[in-house]
Motif scaffolding. Structure first.
Motif, PDB file in Angstrom:
ATOM      1  N   ASN A   1       9.843 -31.014-124.415  1.00 35.73           N
ATOM      2  CA  ASN A   1      10.453 -31.022-123.038  1.00 35.73           C
ATOM      3  C   ASN A   1       9.991 -30.377-121.720  1.00 35.73           C
ATOM      4  O   ASN A   1      10.534 -29.610-121.395  1.00 35.73           O
ATOM      5  CB  ASN A   1      11.922 -30.599-123.305  1.00 35.73           C
ATOM      6  CG  ASN A   1      12.782 -31.389-124.382  1.00 35.73           C
ATOM      7  OD1 ASN A   1      12.536 -32.505-124.596  1.00 35.73           O
ATOM      8  ND2 ASN A   1      13.689 -30.625-124.840  1.00 35.73           N
ATOM      9  N   ARG A   2       8.506 -30.430-121.551  1.00 37.75           N
ATOM     10  CA  ARG A   2       7.904 -29.600-120.741  1.00 37.75           C
ATOM     11  C   ARG A   2       7.043 -30.646-119.713  1.00 37.75           C
ATOM     12  O   ARG A   2       6.948 -31.748-120.017  1.00 37.75           O
ATOM     13  CB  ARG A   2       6.723 -28.712-121.454  1.00 37.75           C
ATOM     14  CG  ARG A   2       7.364 -27.719-122.241  1.00 37.75           C
ATOM     15  CD  ARG A   2       6.104 -26.943-122.708  1.00 37.75           C
ATOM     16  NE  ARG A   2       6.045 -26.655-124.091  1.00 37.75           N
ATOM     17  CZ  ARG A   2       4.957 -25.967-124.729  1.00 37.75           C
ATOM     18  NH1 ARG A   2       3.935 -25.489-123.789  1.00 37.75           N
ATOM     19  NH2 ARG A   2       4.941 -26.154-126.078  1.00 37.75           N
ATOM     20  N   ILE A   3       7.177 -29.815-118.410  1.00 36.08           N
ATOM     21  CA  ILE A   3       6.360 -30.644-117.558  1.00 36.08           C
ATOM     22  C   ILE A   3       5.236 -29.486-116.982  1.00 36.08           C
ATOM     23  O   ILE A   3       5.398 -28.247-116.903  1.00 36.08           O
ATOM     24  CB  ILE A   3       7.164 -31.157-116.362  1.00 36.08           C
ATOM     25  CG1 ILE A   3       8.126 -29.719-115.773  1.00 36.08           C
ATOM     26  CG2 ILE A   3       7.997 -32.376-116.609  1.00 36.08           C
ATOM     27  CD1 ILE A   3       8.834 -30.212-114.623  1.00 36.08           C
ATOM     28  N   GLN A   4       4.094 -30.051-116.704  1.00 34.85           N
ATOM     29  CA  GLN A   4       2.788 -29.380-116.347  1.00 34.85           C
ATOM     30  C   GLN A   4       2.859 -29.066-114.687  1.00 34.85           C
ATOM     31  O   GLN A   4       2.875 -30.320-113.975  1.00 34.85           O
ATOM     32  CB  GLN A   4       1.555 -29.943-116.753  1.00 34.85           C
ATOM     33  CG  GLN A   4       0.476 -29.103-116.306  1.00 34.85           C
ATOM     34  CD  GLN A   4      -0.010 -28.056-117.182  1.00 34.85           C
ATOM     35  OE1 GLN A   4       0.456 -27.913-118.359  1.00 34.85           O
ATOM     36  NE2 GLN A   4      -0.405 -26.689-116.629  1.00 34.85           N
ATOM     37  N   ILE A   5       2.787 -27.867-114.191  1.00 28.53           N
ATOM     38  CA  ILE A   5       2.405 -27.786-112.822  1.00 28.53           C
ATOM     39  C   ILE A   5       1.073 -27.887-112.582  1.00 28.53           C
ATOM     40  O   ILE A   5       0.272 -27.321-113.108  1.00 28.53           O
ATOM     41  CB  ILE A   5       3.279 -26.620-112.336  1.00 28.53           C
ATOM     42  CG1 ILE A   5       4.688 -26.470-112.649  1.00 28.53           C
ATOM     43  CG2 ILE A   5       2.835 -26.278-110.917  1.00 28.53           C
ATOM     44  CD1 ILE A   5       5.225 -25.205-112.450  1.00 28.53           C
ATOM     45  N   PRO A   6       0.777 -28.961-111.593  1.00 26.16           N
ATOM     46  CA  PRO A   6      -0.830 -29.056-111.334  1.00 26.16           C
ATOM     47  C   PRO A   6      -1.387 -27.620-110.890  1.00 26.16           C
ATOM     48  O   PRO A   6      -0.731 -26.919-110.020  1.00 26.16           O
ATOM     49  CB  PRO A   6      -0.579 -30.113-110.156  1.00 26.16           C
ATOM     50  CG  PRO A   6       0.690 -30.602-110.173  1.00 26.16           C
ATOM     51  CD  PRO A   6       1.571 -29.811-110.765  1.00 26.16           C
TER      52      PRO A   6
ATOM     53  N   THR B   1       9.718 -25.733-119.046  1.00 19.81           N
ATOM     54  CA  THR B   1      10.393 -26.107-120.076  1.00 19.81           C
ATOM     55  C   THR B   1      11.829 -26.489-119.596  1.00 19.81           C
ATOM     56  O   THR B   1      12.457 -25.957-118.804  1.00 19.81           O
ATOM     57  CB  THR B   1      10.794 -25.332-121.296  1.00 19.81           C
ATOM     58  OG1 THR B   1       9.475 -24.953-121.895  1.00 19.81           O
ATOM     59  CG2 THR B   1      11.482 -26.031-122.406  1.00 19.81           C
ATOM     60  N   ILE B   2      12.050 -27.916-119.669  1.00 22.08           N
ATOM     61  CA  ILE B   2      13.634 -28.412-119.139  1.00 22.08           C
ATOM     62  C   ILE B   2      14.453 -28.475-120.133  1.00 22.08           C
ATOM     63  O   ILE B   2      14.305 -28.682-121.550  1.00 22.08           O
ATOM     64  CB  ILE B   2      13.322 -29.908-118.782  1.00 22.08           C
ATOM     65  CG1 ILE B   2      12.396 -30.432-117.507  1.00 22.08           C
ATOM     66  CG2 ILE B   2      14.717 -30.590-118.459  1.00 22.08           C
ATOM     67  CD1 ILE B   2      11.891 -31.613-117.528  1.00 22.08           C
ATOM     68  N   PRO B   3      15.569 -27.877-120.009  1.00 27.39           N
ATOM     69  CA  PRO B   3      16.568 -27.468-121.072  1.00 27.39           C
ATOM     70  C   PRO B   3      16.831 -28.592-121.684  1.00 27.39           C
ATOM     71  O   PRO B   3      17.277 -29.921-121.017  1.00 27.39           O
ATOM     72  CB  PRO B   3      17.910 -26.719-120.333  1.00 27.39           C
ATOM     73  CG  PRO B   3      17.192 -26.216-119.001  1.00 27.39           C
ATOM     74  CD  PRO B   3      16.140 -27.233-118.744  1.00 27.39           C
ATOM     75  N   LYS B   4      17.671 -28.673-122.995  1.00 27.62           N
ATOM     76  CA  LYS B   4      18.055 -29.850-123.507  1.00 27.62           C
ATOM     77  C   LYS B   4      19.067 -30.641-122.884  1.00 27.62           C
ATOM     78  O   LYS B   4      19.325 -31.869-122.729  1.00 27.62           O
ATOM     79  CB  LYS B   4      18.312 -29.665-125.206  1.00 27.62           C
ATOM     80  CG  LYS B   4      17.121 -29.541-125.938  1.00 27.62           C
ATOM     81  CD  LYS B   4      17.469 -29.279-127.075  1.00 27.62           C
ATOM     82  CE  LYS B   4      16.307 -29.396-128.173  1.00 27.62           C
ATOM     83  NZ  LYS B   4      16.786 -29.461-129.786  1.00 27.62           N
ATOM     84  N   LEU B   5      20.199 -29.836-122.227  1.00 33.27           N
ATOM     85  CA  LEU B   5      21.212 -30.546-121.828  1.00 33.27           C
ATOM     86  C   LEU B   5      20.854 -31.191-120.557  1.00 33.27           C
ATOM     87  O   LEU B   5      21.281 -32.283-120.324  1.00 33.27           O
ATOM     88  CB  LEU B   5      22.457 -29.297-121.337  1.00 33.27           C
ATOM     89  CG  LEU B   5      23.556 -29.724-120.557  1.00 33.27           C
ATOM     90  CD1 LEU B   5      24.222 -30.757-121.510  1.00 33.27           C
ATOM     91  CD2 LEU B   5      24.212 -28.619-120.346  1.00 33.27           C
TER      92      LEU B   5
END
Length: 94
Positions: A17-22, A64-68
């Protein structure tokens, strides 16, 4: 100097649940991992579907994006978002 204004970019949802900041954005705004950010996430092409939360960037440049939040987005789009393009907006927390 931490992030002082809003910045937007597109990212792919990675495992965990992660996103990478460029890297270019991190360097341009001299982003620090101890700064609290207001993050807005919306699936690419989805109209009216968006969620906001507060987060800190890890030292490796990921959030990390929270699961909810992720489950709310998946319910609205009716599909799994892993590997899906997201529009991400970061703002400094005032």
């Amino acid at each position: 100097m931490p992030l002082t204004r809003s910045v937007s970019f597109k990212a792919v949802l990675q495992k965990g649940n992660r996103i990478q900041i460029p890297r270019l954005i991190r360097w341009q705004y001299k982003m620090e991992s101890d700064q609290v950010l207001k993050v807005e996430v919306k699936p690419e092409g989805a109209i009216g579907v968006r969620e906001e939360f507060f987060a800190r960037m890890n030292k490796d440049g990921r959030i990390t994006i929270p699961k909810l939040i992720l489950e709310l987005l998946e319910d609205a789009v009716e599909t799994s978002l892993v590997g899906y393009a997201l529009e991400v907006s970061l703002e400094p927390c005032s």
